[in-house]
Design a protein around this motif. Structure first.
Motif, PDB file in Angstrom:
ATOM      1  N   ARG A 250     -39.109  82.444 -26.905  1.00  0.00           N
ATOM      2  CA  ARG A 250     -38.283  81.345 -27.416  1.00  0.00           C
ATOM      3  C   ARG A 250     -38.141  81.421 -28.934  1.00  0.00           C
ATOM      4  N   ALA A 251     -39.201  81.878 -29.618  1.00  0.00           N
ATOM      5  CA  ALA A 251     -39.177  81.971 -31.080  1.00  0.00           C
ATOM      6  C   ALA A 251     -38.470  83.222 -31.589  1.00  0.00           C
ATOM      7  N   GLY A 252     -38.156  84.134 -30.708  1.00  0.00           N
ATOM      8  CA  GLY A 252     -37.438  85.339 -31.126  1.00  0.00           C
ATOM      9  C   GLY A 252     -38.326  86.517 -31.470  1.00  0.00           C
ATOM     10  N   GLY A 253     -39.642  86.341 -31.364  1.00  0.00           N
ATOM     11  CA  GLY A 253     -40.569  87.457 -31.563  1.00  0.00           C
ATOM     12  C   GLY A 253     -40.793  87.827 -33.014  1.00  0.00           C
ATOM     13  N   PHE A 254     -41.582  88.881 -33.201  1.00  0.00           N
ATOM     14  CA  PHE A 254     -41.851  89.384 -34.547  1.00  0.00           C
ATOM     15  C   PHE A 254     -40.605  90.050 -35.122  1.00  0.00           C
ATOM     16  N   GLU A 255     -40.371  89.810 -36.393  1.00  0.00           N
ATOM     17  CA  GLU A 255     -39.287  90.502 -37.083  1.00  0.00           C
ATOM     18  C   GLU A 255     -39.837  91.744 -37.779  1.00  0.00           C
TER      19      GLU A 255
END
Length: 219
Positions: A160-165
């Motif tokens: 949901r948070a989009g993962g590690f960048e």
């Protein structure tokens, strides 16, 4: 299953201790036999790190990014594909406590930000710098520190948070900020324990080692 994610760049001196600790945590009786997979992401390693990892019952993923954010993202993706419901992150220069996973999962939240303990200062910081460190560090529940060496997140919240960048540093901070924006429940807890290195030759610029170096240079 539960995934333990450990990025590594030339960590031959500390990997043995790191992996032994992770495997002890994975075998804790209070996990009730739930499978735990340990994944080491070998990022641009030119030392014996890969050889050391091959001697343990863990997974290895080799990349050539020299970027801790990319390493964590690649590792998390592999663990999710393998069915992880929870991802616990640490570092290759750190040792997790035997009940580390139990402590994270027992908090019953979407994500856990834990604290770290520096075991051996050796010659890294003089006494004045160590005092400055302990004056500012909050080794208690309700702290606001974020460490990639002691971070846990549910698979659902991570997605949901989009993962590690793919950041060269602060990829852990970025993920937690995204979790906050998504309304995830986060425990800022002192219960999950991790011992970490006080070395100043940090593998990631802007990371914990650079923070210690700044303390050493402060008058």
């Amino acid at each position: 299953m539960i995934g333990i994610l450990i990025p590594a760049h030339n960590e031959e001196e500390r990997l043995d201790d790191c992996l032994r600790a992770a495997l002890r945590a994975a075998a804790h009786a209070m996990l009730a036999g739930e499978p735990v997979e340990v994944l080491v992401v070998l990022d641009s390693c030119t030392d014996r790190s890969a050889q050391i990892v091959s001697q343990y019952p863990v997974l290895a993923l080799t990349i050539d990014a020299r970027n801790v954010g990319q390493a964590r993202a690649a590792g998390a993706q592999q663990l999710l594909e393998r069915g992880a419901r929870w991802i616990s992150c640490s570092d290759a220069d750190s040792r997790v406590a035997d009940d580390w996973l139990v402590a994270q999962l027992g908090l019953g939240v979407d994500a856990v930000c834990g604290t770290v303990t520096v075991e051996h200062w050796q010659d890294s910081l003089d006494e004045a710098a160590q005092i400055r460190y302990h004056r500012h560090y909050q080794a208690r529940d309700g702290h606001r520190h974020i460490h990639g060496a002691n971070l846990g997140v549910s698979a659902q919240a991570y997605r949901r948070a989009g993962g590690f960048e793919p950041l060269a540093c602060d990829e852990d901070v970025q993920l937690v900020r995204q979790l906050e924006r998504c309304g995830a429940s986060i425990a800022w807890s002192h219960r999950p324990q991790v011992v970490t290195s006080a070395r100043l030759d940090s593998r990631a610029r802007g990371g914990f080692g650079d923070y210690l170096r700044q303390l050493a240079q402060t008058e």
